[in-house]
Design a protein around this motif. Structure first.
Motif, PDB file in Angstrom:
ATOM      1  N   UNK A 151      19.457  37.320  31.263  1.00  0.00           N
ATOM      2  CA  UNK A 151      20.326  37.345  32.442  1.00  0.00           C
ATOM      3  C   UNK A 151      20.949  35.998  32.730  1.00  0.00           C
ATOM      4  N   UNK A 152      20.170  34.930  32.590  1.00  0.00           N
ATOM      5  CA  UNK A 152      20.698  33.595  32.825  1.00  0.00           C
ATOM      6  C   UNK A 152      21.743  33.193  31.810  1.00  0.00           C
ATOM      7  N   UNK A 153      21.521  33.572  30.548  1.00  0.00           N
ATOM      8  CA  UNK A 153      22.492  33.260  29.498  1.00  0.00           C
ATOM      9  C   UNK A 153      23.794  34.023  29.717  1.00  0.00           C
ATOM     10  N   UNK A 154      23.693  35.261  30.151  1.00  0.00           N
ATOM     11  CA  UNK A 154      24.897  36.035  30.446  1.00  0.00           C
ATOM     12  C   UNK A 154      25.687  35.397  31.584  1.00  0.00           C
ATOM     13  N   UNK A 155      24.976  34.849  32.557  1.00  0.00           N
ATOM     14  CA  UNK A 155      25.673  34.190  33.667  1.00  0.00           C
ATOM     15  C   UNK A 155      26.443  32.971  33.172  1.00  0.00           C
TER      16      UNK A 155
END
Length: 264
Positions: A151-155
């Motif tokens: 999720x953090x990488x997608x952000x």
């Protein structure tokens, strides 16, 4: 609301007395917002206070029930959507797709408003994409599948897409969600160093105090406070808006909030 302009006399993005209802409930009630060009404005408030709705009105995704959103003095609703997309980039809380895309594919979407249909990418397009990947530390992930990212990488990829868009106004809805502390700080350092006007919804009061030039606090769709962080983040306001006891100190001129517990 005081009007501000940039060096070219442009007023930028403004909301004037905007209201919005949803399911018969008043979500925003007469909100004004006029970010100074190049500044970072933090939107604060508990869940359901209207932060995300206000960002969507500023982006032109939603229309106000009353009031108006303007871009350089022109009503946003009357402007061509492609022209708006060249100026305003939006990073939502969550993004997903069922299509098999790489990180590079997603970041290249930021160039769509700048290109005619079916025309190949220009050298400038590719340079903007590569610079966005570099700024967000994603160059080595360019060929990685979107679906394998956390999720953090997608952000971070969504931030890179917004940067590739080369906007003058950047709207971010809780961009630090899913990020660890190091990446929260890196992302906010990146965003606040950009030569753009930024409006960012945040939950973390200490991050807002550290990175924002102006804070606007919403409660039940209304603005209850606005101003510089040290003016806005008081123990009284935190108790009133969030129902939390806190102490506020101001080391180096920026307020720091220490939570002591709930009021109940």
């Amino acid at each position: 609301m005081t009007a501000t302009t940039d060096a070219r006399g442009n007023q930028g993005l403004r909301a004037e007395r905007v209201s919005r209802t949803a399911d018969g409930r008043l979500v925003l009630d007469g909100v004004d917002l006029a970010p100074a060009p190049g500044s970072t404005v933090g939107l604060l408030g508990p869940n359901g206070s209207g932060k995300s709705t206000l960002l969507r009105l500023l982006a032109g995704v939603l229309a106000p029930a009353s009031g108006v959103v303007t871009l350089d003095g022109d009503p946003l609703a009357g402007l061509n959507r492609r022209d708006v997309a060249r100026r305003i980039a939006v990073v939502e809380q969550q993004a997903d797709t069922q299509v098999e895309l790489t990180v590079l594919d997603v970041v290249r979407l930021g160039r769509v408003p700048h290109r005619r249909a079916w025309t190949p990418a220009s050298a400038h397009d590719e340079r903007a994409v590569q610079e966005a990947l570099e700024r967000t530390g994603l160059t080595d992930r360019a060929r990685q599948s979107w679906h394998t990212l956390s999720g953090g990488e997608r952000q971070r990829v969504q931030i890179a897409r917004a940067l590739a868009q080369e906007p003058r106004e950047l709207l971010l809805d809780e961009p630090t969600n899913h990020l660890d502390i190091q990446h929260q700080l890196e992302l906010l350092n990146l965003v606040t160093d950009l030569p753009v006007t930024t409006v960012i919804a945040l939950h973390d009061l200490n991050l807002a105090a550290l990175y924002c030039d102006e804070l606007v606090v919403l409660r039940a769709g209304r603005v209850v406070a606005r101003g510089e962080p040290r003016e806005v983040l008081t123990e009284e306001l935190i108790a009133e808006v969030y129902g939390v006891r806190a102490t506020v100190t101001c080391p180096e001129g920026r307020p720091h909030v220490r939570y002591l517990g709930t009021l109940s």
